[in-house]
Write a protein that holds these residues in place. Structure first.
Motif, PDB file in Angstrom:
ATOM      1  N   ALA A 115       0.815  -1.215   0.000  1.00  0.00           N
ATOM      2  CA  ALA A 115       0.000   0.000   0.000  1.00  0.00           C
ATOM      3  C   ALA A 115       0.846   1.262   0.000  1.00  0.00           C
ATOM      4  O   ALA A 115       0.451   2.295  -0.545  1.00  0.00           O
ATOM      5  CB  ALA A 115      -0.930  -0.012   1.213  1.00  0.00           C
ATOM      6  N   SER A 116       2.052   1.165   0.578  1.00  0.00           N
ATOM      7  CA  SER A 116       2.913   2.345   0.679  1.00  0.00           C
ATOM      8  C   SER A 116       3.673   2.631  -0.609  1.00  0.00           C
ATOM      9  O   SER A 116       4.265   3.693  -0.766  1.00  0.00           O
ATOM     10  CB  SER A 116       3.914   2.157   1.819  1.00  0.00           C
ATOM     11  OG  SER A 116       4.698   0.987   1.581  1.00  0.00           O
ATOM     12  N   ALA A 117       3.684   1.664  -1.541  1.00  0.00           N
ATOM     13  CA  ALA A 117       4.473   1.831  -2.767  1.00  0.00           C
ATOM     14  C   ALA A 117       3.646   2.533  -3.826  1.00  0.00           C
ATOM     15  O   ALA A 117       2.570   2.059  -4.196  1.00  0.00           O
ATOM     16  CB  ALA A 117       4.928   0.473  -3.280  1.00  0.00           C
ATOM     17  N   GLY A 150       4.231   2.549 -10.287  1.00  0.00           N
ATOM     18  CA  GLY A 150       5.294   2.856 -11.232  1.00  0.00           C
ATOM     19  C   GLY A 150       6.656   3.038 -10.602  1.00  0.00           C
ATOM     20  O   GLY A 150       7.617   3.384 -11.291  1.00  0.00           O
ATOM     21  N   LEU A 151       6.792   2.780  -9.313  1.00  0.00           N
ATOM     22  CA  LEU A 151       8.085   2.918  -8.634  1.00  0.00           C
ATOM     23  C   LEU A 151       9.043   1.833  -9.120  1.00  0.00           C
ATOM     24  O   LEU A 151       8.746   0.641  -9.061  1.00  0.00           O
ATOM     25  CB  LEU A 151       7.892   2.798  -7.126  1.00  0.00           C
ATOM     26  CG  LEU A 151       9.175   2.766  -6.293  1.00  0.00           C
ATOM     27  CD1 LEU A 151       9.919   4.094  -6.391  1.00  0.00           C
ATOM     28  CD2 LEU A 151       8.871   2.422  -4.840  1.00  0.00           C
ATOM     29  N   VAL A 152      10.206   2.233  -9.628  1.00  0.00           N
ATOM     30  CA  VAL A 152      11.231   1.296 -10.097  1.00  0.00           C
ATOM     31  C   VAL A 152      12.400   1.327  -9.117  1.00  0.00           C
ATOM     32  O   VAL A 152      12.955   2.400  -8.843  1.00  0.00           O
ATOM     33  CB  VAL A 152      11.724   1.666 -11.511  1.00  0.00           C
ATOM     34  CG1 VAL A 152      12.813   0.707 -11.973  1.00  0.00           C
ATOM     35  CG2 VAL A 152      10.561   1.659 -12.498  1.00  0.00           C
ATOM     36  N   SER A 153      12.751   0.158  -8.601  1.00  0.00           N
ATOM     37  CA  SER A 153      13.824   0.075  -7.612  1.00  0.00           C
ATOM     38  C   SER A 153      14.890  -0.905  -8.068  1.00  0.00           C
ATOM     39  O   SER A 153      14.590  -2.058  -8.376  1.00  0.00           O
ATOM     40  CB  SER A 153      13.267  -0.380  -6.250  1.00  0.00           C
ATOM     41  OG  SER A 153      12.244   0.486  -5.801  1.00  0.00           O
ATOM     42  N   PHE A 171      19.309   2.245  -6.882  1.00  0.00           N
ATOM     43  CA  PHE A 171      18.658   3.559  -6.962  1.00  0.00           C
ATOM     44  C   PHE A 171      17.168   3.346  -7.123  1.00  0.00           C
ATOM     45  O   PHE A 171      16.703   2.219  -7.330  1.00  0.00           O
ATOM     46  CB  PHE A 171      19.211   4.392  -8.127  1.00  0.00           C
ATOM     47  CG  PHE A 171      18.772   3.923  -9.485  1.00  0.00           C
ATOM     48  CD1 PHE A 171      17.653   4.465 -10.113  1.00  0.00           C
ATOM     49  CD2 PHE A 171      19.473   2.914 -10.149  1.00  0.00           C
ATOM     50  CE1 PHE A 171      17.240   4.031 -11.364  1.00  0.00           C
ATOM     51  CE2 PHE A 171      19.058   2.475 -11.404  1.00  0.00           C
ATOM     52  CZ  PHE A 171      17.943   3.034 -12.012  1.00  0.00           C
ATOM     53  N   GLN A 172      16.398   4.433  -7.017  1.00  0.00           N
ATOM     54  CA  GLN A 172      14.958   4.382  -7.208  1.00  0.00           C
ATOM     55  C   GLN A 172      14.529   5.469  -8.181  1.00  0.00           C
ATOM     56  O   GLN A 172      15.072   6.574  -8.168  1.00  0.00           O
ATOM     57  CB  GLN A 172      14.211   4.557  -5.880  1.00  0.00           C
ATOM     58  CG  GLN A 172      14.319   3.344  -4.953  1.00  0.00           C
ATOM     59  CD  GLN A 172      13.461   3.511  -3.711  1.00  0.00           C
ATOM     60  OE1 GLN A 172      13.463   4.569  -3.082  1.00  0.00           O
ATOM     61  NE2 GLN A 172      12.711   2.469  -3.361  1.00  0.00           N
ATOM     62  N   ASP A 176       6.946  -1.378  -8.218  1.00  0.00           N
ATOM     63  CA  ASP A 176       5.897  -1.309  -7.197  1.00  0.00           C
ATOM     64  C   ASP A 176       6.129  -2.360  -6.119  1.00  0.00           C
ATOM     65  O   ASP A 176       5.184  -2.976  -5.616  1.00  0.00           O
ATOM     66  CB  ASP A 176       4.512  -1.489  -7.824  1.00  0.00           C
ATOM     67  CG  ASP A 176       4.168  -0.388  -8.805  1.00  0.00           C
ATOM     68  OD1 ASP A 176       4.726   0.719  -8.652  1.00  0.00           O
ATOM     69  OD2 ASP A 176       3.370  -0.622  -9.729  1.00  0.00           O
ATOM     70  N   GLY A 177       7.386  -2.592  -5.776  1.00  0.00           N
ATOM     71  CA  GLY A 177       7.732  -3.525  -4.715  1.00  0.00           C
ATOM     72  C   GLY A 177       7.745  -4.976  -5.115  1.00  0.00           C
ATOM     73  O   GLY A 177       8.005  -5.854  -4.289  1.00  0.00           O
ATOM     74  N   ILE A 178       7.472  -5.291  -6.384  1.00  0.00           N
ATOM     75  CA  ILE A 178       7.405  -6.683  -6.843  1.00  0.00           C
ATOM     76  C   ILE A 178       8.619  -6.990  -7.709  1.00  0.00           C
ATOM     77  O   ILE A 178       8.929  -6.247  -8.647  1.00  0.00           O
ATOM     78  CB  ILE A 178       6.119  -6.929  -7.652  1.00  0.00           C
ATOM     79  CG1 ILE A 178       4.891  -6.537  -6.831  1.00  0.00           C
ATOM     80  CG2 ILE A 178       6.028  -8.382  -8.103  1.00  0.00           C
ATOM     81  CD1 ILE A 178       3.631  -6.466  -7.650  1.00  0.00           C
ATOM     82  N   ASP A 179       9.313  -8.083  -7.416  1.00  0.00           N
ATOM     83  CA  ASP A 179      10.457  -8.515  -8.213  1.00  0.00           C
ATOM     84  C   ASP A 179       9.982  -8.829  -9.633  1.00  0.00           C
ATOM     85  O   ASP A 179       8.972  -9.519  -9.832  1.00  0.00           O
ATOM     86  CB  ASP A 179      11.082  -9.765  -7.575  1.00  0.00           C
ATOM     87  CG  ASP A 179      12.450 -10.090  -8.164  1.00  0.00           C
ATOM     88  OD1 ASP A 179      12.635  -9.915  -9.386  1.00  0.00           O
ATOM     89  OD2 ASP A 179      13.339 -10.512  -7.405  1.00  0.00           O
TER      90      ASP A 179
END
Length: 580
Positions: free
Chosen positions: A330-332, A335-338, A359-360, A398-401
């Motif tokens: 829920a916090s992610a 489209g967040l790429v880590s 990096f993010q 989004d936090g998923i590998d």
């Protein structure tokens, strides 16, 4: 070859029909000499015209039945072999579509093209021949031998001496032909590669005045293919004259010894004629086998090359037991790429291209990547859509590998503009809809406006219906880049990947496009690779790479103070007054 026979399974009924029709045709062919001997020995010798007409009519009906069986067998075999070729090509193309870049490099695009077209055609033609000959030739040979022995057993001893000579002749010629036809396919690959490189790079060839050298390359490859083909066909062309010689010598021997038996009264003339017919049929069946074997070396080489493609298993696959894509934490943000300790090494390389990279890239921001040639910028971008898998560490969206997502689900989130602009033959609108098939005309025009492409599209007589040649050869480099950028905008993805996608644009268009990009992708993650400082200086975050390692991260102003590598890049491209 046997491994490819699985593509014939849907045509079992047709194959059974072919077998039955060929069996009936063979029976009719074997029955005709027997009828002919009766006409001669009974009808002609006794002057019984009625008997001659009766048996002659029967021969006509038997021959007609054999012709009909042959025609329908040919139709069924053509249908089955064409269907085999269609299924094989489709399955081969589907398999190739699963390849990643490494698998394409392993065989080469030129070779894959030949294997999907020419090699499949070679195997298809062999299957067509095989379906018709695999029953007829054995039946004709075995049936001919039995009927010859039945007609006159002592005279049939001539066959005992003929068959080993035939078998040895065929073996010696085909043994040499197998290796030569395998070499032919390799030379076809080489010729295709030379032609493809010349056609793709025709502008470079002419710009550097290397046309004469390219002609020499083609002449060399063409001559090598011609020489090998000539040797192969010279060897194989000796087969048919040799067989005809053996058949004619056999006929002479049969007439010699048969004439003696006729003179002694132990053999009738009609039976001698029938015997010659049966031996001829035996020889004809051998010739059919040899004609089929003539195709075996090339078909076998082609089948081997096709199977080599099927044997290559893509290194990047979806999870074995795919499950619904898990929801991100829920916090992610979407489209967040880590990148988390990512290392990558190309297969067979001695060192990593990327080392311990973390990096993010956040939604609503532009993350730019800059560095010298060979720093690993394009490689980094290629890892996000899983063109390659990381050697160590992991990449999360989004936090998923990425490795826990299906490739389809992953790539639906991405709109990528490659370093080399790739367009397809078709209209401009069709090329833009490659990003999203159901895009409306308004969405296409809007994407073109954002990409600064409308200004040149509107100058064309047909506008968005203007037809593009292969690769967009009728457009300039900047026009092609803007269309590929518009294609990404049509997709409206969560993540935009730009791989040095503004290099062909003038500074004014570059600035306008960057401003439009910030508005259009306000809710998306943008990762932008560039060589020019002007293309990255306004980014929210700049990542500086040097030999695969991150040596700086921050804004333009921050990096000017903290990163020596960035300072060198800036000072090499910008005047003192432009740096700030």
């Amino acid at each position: 070859m046997r491994q490819l026979f699985r593509f014939l399974r849907p045509y079992k009924a047709s194959i059974l029909g072919i077998l039955l029709l060929i069996f009936l045709q063979s029976i009719s062919s074997l029955y005709l000499p027997n009828l002919m001997s009766k006409i001669v020995d009974v009808g002609v010798m006794t002057g019984n015209v009625g008997y001659i007409l009766k048996i002659g009519l029967l021969m006509l009906l038997v021959a007609l039945a054999g012709v009909l069986c042959s025609v329908f067998a040919g139709l069924l075999s053509a249908k089955a072999s064409a269907g085999f070729g269609q299924r094989l090509r489709q399955e081969l193309f589907n398999h190739i579509e699963d390849f990643m870049l490494h698998e394409f490099d392993e065989i080469g695009t030129s070779s894959l093209t030949v294997r999907t077209t020419n090699d499949v055609m070679q195997v298809q033609q062999f299957i067509n021949m095989l379906l018709r000959m695999m029953v007829m030739a054995p039946l004709m040979a075995i049936g001919g031998i039995l009927m010859a022995v039945y007609t006159d057993a002592p005279l049939s001893l001539t066959i005992v001496f003929i068959m080993p000579v035939l078998a040895l002749s065929i073996y010696l010629i085909l043994h040499r032909g197998f290796s030569l036809f395998g070499t032919i396919q390799t030379k076809v690959d080489q010729l295709n590669r030379v032609v493809r490189e010349n056609l793709i790079g025709v502008r470079v060839v002419r710009a550097f005045d290397r046309t004469a050298d390219e002609l020499k390359r083609f002449q060399l490859a063409n001559r090598e293919l011609s020489d090998v083909s000539a040797r192969a066909f010279q060897v194989m062309s000796a087969l048919m004259p040799l067989l005809m010689l053996i058949i004619n010598l056999s006929t002479i021997a049969i007439l010699w010894f048969g004439g003696i038996r006729v003179n002694n009264g132990t053999l009738q003339i009609g039976s001698l004629m029938a015997f010659i017919q049966y031996v001829t049929q035996i020889m004809f069946s051998v010739m059919m086998v040899s004609a089929m074997l003539f195709m075996v070396p090339r078909a076998q080489a082609s089948a081997k090359r096709i199977q080599e493609v099927f044997d290559i298993q893509p290194q990047i696959v979806d999870p074995v037991s795919p499950s619904p894509t898990p929801l991100p934490p829920a916090s992610a943000p979407k489209g967040l790429v880590s990148f988390e300790g990512v290392c990558f090494r190309y297969p067979g390389a001695e060192k990593d291209v990327l080392e311990d990279l973390s990096f993010q890239a956040f939604p609503g921001e532009i993350t730019a990547i800059i560095g010298g040639t060979g720093a690993g910028k394009t490689t980094l971008l290629s890892l996000i859509p899983r063109f390659f898998d990381v050697t160590d560490g992991c990449i999360r969206i989004d936090g998923i590998d990425l490795r826990e997502m299906s490739q389809q689900a992953l790539r639906q989130k991405i709109g990528m503009v490659p370093q080399k602009s790739v367009l397809f033959s078709g209209t401009i609108a069709e090329n833009l809809r490659f990003g999203r098939e159901d895009a409306t005309d308004e969405e296409i025009r809007h994407a073109a406006n954002v990409a600064q492409a409308s200004e040149f599209i509107d100058t064309f007589e047909n506008g968005f219906d203007t037809f593009l040649s292969q690769g967009g050869a009728n457009l300039s480099g900047g026009q092609k880049q803007r269309l590929t950028i518009a294609r990404a905008f049509v997709r409206q993805p969560a993540i935009y990947l730009f791989d040095d996608s503004f290099s062909a644009l003038d500074f004014k268009t570059d600035v306008m496009l960057q401003r439009a990009l910030r508005r259009e992708a306000a809710q998306s993650t943008v990762i932008l690779v560039a060589q020019r400082v002007m293309s990255v200086k306004d980014a929210d975050r700049i990542l500086v790479l040097d030999e695969g390692r991150k040596v700086g991260e921050g804004t333009h102003r921050e990096l000017l103070k903290t990163c020596s590598v960035y300072q060198e890049i800036v000072h090499s491209q910008m005047a003192e007054g432009e740096i700030a």
